[in-house]
Design a protein around this motif. Structure first.
Motif, PDB file in Angstrom:
ATOM      1  N   LEU A   1       5.971  -1.208  -3.831  1.00 36.47           N
ATOM      2  CA  LEU A   1       6.571   0.118  -3.856  1.00 36.47           C
ATOM      3  C   LEU A   1       5.518   1.103  -3.360  1.00 36.47           C
ATOM      4  O   LEU A   1       4.751   1.676  -4.125  1.00 36.47           O
ATOM      5  CB  LEU A   1       7.025   0.468  -5.279  1.00 36.47           C
TER       6      LEU A   1
ATOM      7  N   THR B   1       9.398  -2.128   0.222  1.00 31.02           N
ATOM      8  CA  THR B   1       9.572  -0.883   0.961  1.00 31.02           C
ATOM      9  C   THR B   1       9.804  -1.206   2.433  1.00 31.02           C
ATOM     10  O   THR B   1       9.075  -2.012   3.016  1.00 31.02           O
ATOM     11  CB  THR B   1       8.330   0.015   0.841  1.00 31.02           C
TER      12      THR B   1
ATOM     13  N   MET C   1       9.363   0.368   5.911  1.00 24.70           N
ATOM     14  CA  MET C   1       8.468   1.418   6.381  1.00 24.70           C
ATOM     15  C   MET C   1       8.487   1.474   7.904  1.00 24.70           C
ATOM     16  O   MET C   1       8.506   0.424   8.572  1.00 24.70           O
ATOM     17  CB  MET C   1       7.051   1.108   5.884  1.00 24.70           C
TER      18      MET C   1
ATOM     19  N   MET D   1       8.265   6.063   4.784  1.00 26.40           N
ATOM     20  CA  MET D   1       9.144   5.116   4.101  1.00 26.40           C
ATOM     21  C   MET D   1      10.602   5.438   4.399  1.00 26.40           C
ATOM     22  O   MET D   1      11.004   6.599   4.439  1.00 26.40           O
ATOM     23  CB  MET D   1       8.893   5.170   2.598  1.00 26.40           C
TER      24      MET D   1
ATOM     25  N   LYS E   1      13.664   1.717  -0.367  1.00 23.32           N
ATOM     26  CA  LYS E   1      12.966   0.893  -1.355  1.00 23.32           C
ATOM     27  C   LYS E   1      13.977   0.182  -2.243  1.00 23.32           C
ATOM     28  O   LYS E   1      15.092   0.660  -2.454  1.00 23.32           O
ATOM     29  CB  LYS E   1      12.062   1.745  -2.258  1.00 23.32           C
TER      30      LYS E   1
ATOM     31  N   SER F   1      13.517  -2.026  -6.142  1.00 26.89           N
ATOM     32  CA  SER F   1      12.520  -2.422  -7.131  1.00 26.89           C
ATOM     33  C   SER F   1      13.050  -3.509  -8.045  1.00 26.89           C
ATOM     34  O   SER F   1      14.276  -3.729  -8.148  1.00 26.89           O
ATOM     35  CB  SER F   1      12.070  -1.219  -7.962  1.00 26.89           C
TER      36      SER F   1
ATOM     37  N   GLN G   1       4.554   9.132   2.991  1.00 22.85           N
ATOM     38  CA  GLN G   1       3.977   8.606   1.758  1.00 22.85           C
ATOM     39  C   GLN G   1       3.088   9.660   1.091  1.00 22.85           C
ATOM     40  O   GLN G   1       2.250  10.264   1.749  1.00 22.85           O
ATOM     41  CB  GLN G   1       3.147   7.358   2.038  1.00 22.85           C
TER      42      GLN G   1
END
Length: 302
Positions: A110, A134, A136, A147, A150, A152, A190
């Motif tokens: 992440l 992620t 990217m 990014m 995402k 998780s 980011q």
């Protein structure tokens, strides 16, 4: 879309499969060259090369992408996008910018946490409660690009092997989702806050340090399963610990405390290996190991 795919290890294979299953045209697959492997040290193609060849896709294995001629070859594929997943080579700026939509990376953390080579192992070692994947947009720098998306997952008690497989499939699905709705994912720069670096795993780290306490030692066991394998030595032989549980009983660090291989980790408690592997042997339950190889209480492990 016309896609150049770039990846090398098992982690990258689900993304390649997902791209082809989604109907994208993978015009070329870039991967690391075959490396010596096995007892005979014969060159072995990467998992990505093996899968790409099985799918009938053209494969390129350059040692570097810095050569102008190699960059011309890349540019000639006229890709809409390059999709990168654990490729292992730094992409020079001409390669990053050659595809119409640039280059997208599947990174197993992440971001901005755990930029770098070993994000899954470092997340386990650090005791992170959650990690993830992620997508990217790649830029110059180590995993510094903006990014797009995402996903998780809890780390729980997962090994690096189990977490790698989970994140590989999650990242593959997320990459296809991003490509299908490319305009719906505006790039997010980011933040500087929270940046950490996942240094490449040094094999010396896999030697268990029982002075670190049982929780840290158990994390090492999971972080280095399946490779390189956390280990201790007894009578000059290495024993890989593939699974273990934490016990509250204190004891001198590295000392076997009972006949079931409970290992002292200082005042914080102890560690009991539950799955273990001797050199050249298969993995087995610790109880099975001890039936044939006694490691009595009072033994100081190396």
């Amino acid at each position: 879309m016309r896609i150049v795919f770039m990846g090398t290890p098992d982690f990258a294979v689900p993304t390649l499969d997902a791209l082809t299953a989604a109907g994208h045209s993978v015009v070329a697959v870039y991967t690391q060259p075959p490396r010596p492997a096995g007892r005979g040290k014969a060159p072995r193609p990467s998992p990505v090369q093996a899968r790409a060849e099985a799918l009938g896709l053209p494969v390129r294995t350059p040692l570097s992408l810095n050569d102008a001629a190699e960059q011309d070859v890349f540019d000639a594929f006229e890709a809409d996008v390059a999709v990168v997943a654990a490729y292992g080579l730094i992409l020079p700026i001409p390669v990053l910018h050659a595809p119409r939509l640039g280059s997208l990376n599947v990174h197993a953390s992440l971001l901005p946490r755990w930029r770098g080579a070993a994000p899954i192992q470092r997340a386990i070692l650090a005791g992170d409660e959650r990690t993830g994947v992620t997508i990217m947009a790649m830029a110059k720098g180590l995993d510094t690009g903006p990014m797009l998306a995402k996903v998780s997952t809890p780390v729980d008690e997962k090994t690096a092997g189990a977490l790698t497989e989970e994140l590989a499939h999650a990242g593959a699905a997320l990459m296809v989702q991003v490509l299908d709705q490319i305009g719906a994912y505006p790039p997010i720069v980011q933040p500087e806050d929270g940046v950490t670096y996942a240094a490449k795993i040094d094999k010396a780290e896999s030697h268990l340090d029982f002075t670190a306490g049982p929780v840290a030692v158990e994390r090492h066991v999971r972080a280095f399963n399946p490779a390189p394998g956390a280990w201790f030595a007894h009578k000059g032989e290495r024993y890989k610990v593939l699974a273990a549980s934490v016990d509250s009983q204190p004891g001198p660090a590295g000392t076997v405390l009972d006949e079931g291989l409970l290992i002292g980790c200082g005042e914080q408690g102890s560690l009991r290996p539950t799955l273990i592997q001797r050199a050249g042997k298969g993995a087995m339950a610790t109880a099975d190991l001890l039936r044939g190889t006694a490691i009595p209480a009072g033994t100081l492990l190396e």
